[in-house]
Design a protein around this motif. Structure first.
Motif, PDB file in Angstrom:
ATOM      1  N   ASN A 167      65.269  73.818  48.512  1.00  0.00           N
ATOM      2  CA  ASN A 167      65.895  75.646  47.268  1.00  0.00           C
ATOM      3  C   ASN A 167      64.870  75.596  46.551  1.00  0.00           C
ATOM      4  OD1 ASN A 167      66.499  74.563  44.701  1.00  0.00           O
ATOM      5  ND2 ASN A 167      67.442  73.263  45.954  1.00  0.00           N
ATOM      6  N   THR A 172      63.921  76.213  43.827  1.00  0.00           N
ATOM      7  CA  THR A 172      64.213  75.956  42.138  1.00  0.00           C
ATOM      8  C   THR A 172      63.172  74.872  42.572  1.00  0.00           C
ATOM      9  OG1 THR A 172      65.902  75.115  42.873  1.00  0.00           O
ATOM     10  CG2 THR A 172      66.322  77.107  41.568  1.00  0.00           C
ATOM     11  N   VAL A 173      62.929  73.553  43.021  1.00  0.00           N
ATOM     12  CA  VAL A 173      62.640  72.882  43.387  1.00  0.00           C
ATOM     13  C   VAL A 173      60.936  72.664  44.339  1.00  0.00           C
ATOM     14  CG1 VAL A 173      64.888  71.557  42.228  1.00  0.00           C
ATOM     15  CG2 VAL A 173      63.556  72.109  44.406  1.00  0.00           C
ATOM     16  N   ARG A 174      60.633  73.241  44.316  1.00  0.00           N
ATOM     17  CA  ARG A 174      59.073  73.698  44.821  1.00  0.00           C
ATOM     18  C   ARG A 174      58.505  72.459  44.439  1.00  0.00           C
ATOM     19  NH1 ARG A 174      58.871  80.577  45.219  1.00  0.00           N
ATOM     20  NH2 ARG A 174      60.702  80.291  47.721  1.00  0.00           N
TER      21      ARG A 174
END
Length: 284
Positions: A112, A114-116
């Motif tokens: 997702n 938010t955790v790239r």
């Protein structure tokens, strides 16, 4: 110490089922497990505390298809940590354990937004995924293609057989034998209906507005998809959107932008230079 949870560890599976909705608000593993979908291809690597899972990274063995060649690889999923234990490096611990289990094989995952920044620390690289579409006018005609329910054990077995023995929906970047992955969004109520096109071809498809969304195709042999479209729709359509690279079933499809919701990351995996979309029903 990381605990490895496999298909036979029923009590530990229930602990993972308790963990999942704490980290992924809309997800649940209970129905998927009740359907018997946790098999030997799937393992969870969990950190336990006080009898509960506090962090996890799961691994699913995949039969990837890359430019027509089958490759054994792994796909990660359910990676995370319960809110009360974040900031302690626990996700890094379970990720390392999961990747150790993968050895030198290629690995992919869908993250997702938010955790790239997290996954490149483990050698993963982001990869673009392309949306595919086609302009096509059609109206309903003939008896509707039957809708199948994975609540039926025979239907689940049929999907396993078609996925394992049939054609991949795409040769460019696809997979075989991923019925248990495909059943997960169904079990969670995320998937479009499963429709039967004759005895040897099933599709996940549904109409929204004037567009038919064709998410995946499971078939033993090539068939004329266009001939079935009037039986897949309940209203006139003017376009089709594909959840996979449709070079086999609709070679005239065009690129319709980047899939900004995919966030695909790969490690030790060289993909086609041509535009591609990994089948969305094969995501874990």
């Amino acid at each position: 110490m990381v605990t490895r949870i496999g298909a036979q560890d029923r009590d530990l599976q229930q602990l993972l089922c308790d963990y999942v909705p704490q980290v992924f608000r809309r997800a649940d593993f209970r129905r998927w497990c009740a359907w018997g979908q946790w098999n030997d291809d799937y393992h969870a690597f969990a950190l336990m505390e006080a009898g509960r899972v506090v962090a996890n990274a799961s691994v699913m063995r995949m039969r990837l298809v890359l430019e027509g060649q089958e490759v054994t690889a792994y796909q990660l999923g359910a990676v995370g940590c319960v809110p009360s234990h974040r900031g302690r490096g626990l996700s890094r611990v379970v990720m390392s354990a999961a990747l150790d289990a993968c050895g030198d094989a290629p690995v992919l995952l869908f993250a997702n937004p938010t955790v790239r920044q997290f996954y490149p620390r483990f050698g993963f690289q982001p990869q673009r995924q392309t949306l595919f579409a086609a302009a096509y006018d059609a109206v309903p005609e003939g008896p509707p293609a039957p809708t199948l329910s994975l609540d039926d054990a025979e239907v689940r077995a049929g999907l396993v057989a078609l996925s394992r023995e049939g054609l991949p929906s795409t040769e460019r970047f696809g997979a075989r034998g991923y019925a248990t992955a495909a059943s997960w969004p169904v079990a969670n109520g995320f998937a479009r209906p499963l429709r039967q096109l004759g005895s040897e071809a099933w599709v996940f498809a549904g109409v929204e507005g004037d567009t038919l969304y064709l998410d995946d195709v499971f078939a033993r042999e090539p068939f004329d998809l266009r001939a079935w479209l009037p039986r897949l729709i309940d209203r006139p359509i003017r376009a089709i959107r594909f959840g996979f690279t449709p070079e086999r079933y609709w070679p005239g499809a065009v690129e319709a932008g980047e899939d900004t919701e995919a966030d695909l990351f790969v490690r030790d995996l060289r993909l086609s230079p041509e535009a591609h979309r990994f089948p969305i029903m094969a995501h874990t």
